[in-house]
Design a protein around this motif. Structure first.
Motif, PDB file in Angstrom:
ATOM      1  N   ASP A  66      -9.953 -11.114 -15.995  1.00 42.28           N
ATOM      2  CA  ASP A  66     -10.784 -10.185 -16.765  1.00 42.28           C
ATOM      3  C   ASP A  66     -10.043  -9.561 -17.939  1.00 42.28           C
ATOM      4  OD1 ASP A  66     -12.830 -10.703 -15.004  1.00 42.28           O
ATOM      5  OD2 ASP A  66     -12.648  -8.803 -13.916  1.00 42.28           O
ATOM      6  N   TYR A  67      -8.751  -9.301 -17.761  1.00 47.54           N
ATOM      7  CA  TYR A  67      -7.987  -8.566 -18.771  1.00 47.54           C
ATOM      8  C   TYR A  67      -6.859  -9.398 -19.374  1.00 47.54           C
ATOM      9  CZ  TYR A  67     -10.627  -4.776 -16.727  1.00 47.54           C
ATOM     10  OH  TYR A  67     -11.649  -3.994 -16.273  1.00 47.54           O
ATOM     11  N   ASP A  68      -6.991 -10.720 -19.344  1.00 49.17           N
ATOM     12  CA  ASP A  68      -5.967 -11.619 -19.852  1.00 49.17           C
ATOM     13  C   ASP A  68      -5.571 -11.281 -21.291  1.00 49.17           C
ATOM     14  OD1 ASP A  68      -4.314 -14.085 -19.581  1.00 49.17           O
ATOM     15  OD2 ASP A  68      -5.628 -14.766 -21.204  1.00 49.17           O
ATOM     16  N   THR A  69      -6.546 -11.124 -22.161  1.00 48.62           N
ATOM     17  CA  THR A  69      -6.260 -10.823 -23.565  1.00 48.62           C
ATOM     18  C   THR A  69      -5.537  -9.490 -23.705  1.00 48.62           C
ATOM     19  OG1 THR A  69      -8.230 -12.062 -24.200  1.00 48.62           O
ATOM     20  CG2 THR A  69      -7.302 -10.573 -25.848  1.00 48.62           C
ATOM     21  N   THR A  70      -5.969  -8.496 -22.962  1.00 52.71           N
ATOM     22  CA  THR A  70      -5.337  -7.184 -23.010  1.00 52.71           C
ATOM     23  C   THR A  70      -3.878  -7.252 -22.561  1.00 52.71           C
ATOM     24  OG1 THR A  70      -7.448  -6.115 -22.563  1.00 52.71           O
ATOM     25  CG2 THR A  70      -5.464  -4.801 -22.174  1.00 52.71           C
ATOM     26  N   PHE A  71      -3.633  -7.942 -21.436  1.00 52.86           N
ATOM     27  CA  PHE A  71      -2.268  -8.063 -20.936  1.00 52.86           C
ATOM     28  C   PHE A  71      -1.375  -8.812 -21.915  1.00 52.86           C
ATOM     29  CE2 PHE A  71      -4.173  -7.794 -16.428  1.00 52.86           C
ATOM     30  CZ  PHE A  71      -3.975  -6.424 -16.387  1.00 52.86           C
ATOM     31  N   LYS A  72      -1.905  -9.892 -22.507  1.00 55.01           N
ATOM     32  CA  LYS A  72      -1.122 -10.645 -23.486  1.00 55.01           C
ATOM     33  C   LYS A  72      -0.811  -9.783 -24.700  1.00 55.01           C
ATOM     34  CE  LYS A  72      -2.459 -15.296 -22.161  1.00 55.01           C
ATOM     35  NZ  LYS A  72      -3.221 -16.482 -22.482  1.00 55.01           N
ATOM     36  N   GLY A  73      -1.758  -8.941 -25.101  1.00 59.21           N
ATOM     37  CA  GLY A  73      -1.536  -8.046 -26.231  1.00 59.21           C
ATOM     38  C   GLY A  73      -0.435  -7.046 -25.946  1.00 59.21           C
ATOM     39  N   LEU A  74      -0.340  -6.586 -24.728  1.00 58.74           N
ATOM     40  CA  LEU A  74       0.718  -5.642 -24.360  1.00 58.74           C
ATOM     41  C   LEU A  74       2.092  -6.300 -24.401  1.00 58.74           C
ATOM     42  CD1 LEU A  74      -1.022  -3.851 -21.369  1.00 58.74           C
ATOM     43  CD2 LEU A  74      -0.544  -2.884 -23.623  1.00 58.74           C
TER      44      LEU A  74
END
Length: 77
Positions: A66-74
């Motif tokens: 669900d939060y793959d993009t968010t985690f990669k951004g971090l």
């Protein structure tokens, strides 16, 4: 798409896996339709439910999806 819990059931000499009516409607399907099934992809999509302690792993896997993009951004910052 959220992970949903389903149960295999025996019906006569067959085993069935239920699909929600919402899924059928969203995909333009109805009871009685014949479909093709890619069993290799199905292997990756089905995970046997384990005792409660392993449910945490499923929740983590869902969060990672669900939060793959968010985690990669971090990580990139």
């Amino acid at each position: 798409m959220p992970i949903k819990e389903r149960k295999f059931r025996e019906v006569g000499n067959s085993v069935v896996l239920t699909i929600s009516k919402d899924f059928l409607k969203e995909n333009g399907l109805k009871p009685g339709d014949t479909v093709f099934l890619d069993e290799e992809k199905l292997k990756a999509a089905i995970t046997k439910k384990q005792p409660i302690s392993d449910e945490i792993d499923v929740a983590i896997a869902q969060a990672l999806m669900d939060y793959d993009t968010t985690f990669k951004g971090l990580v990139d910052k």
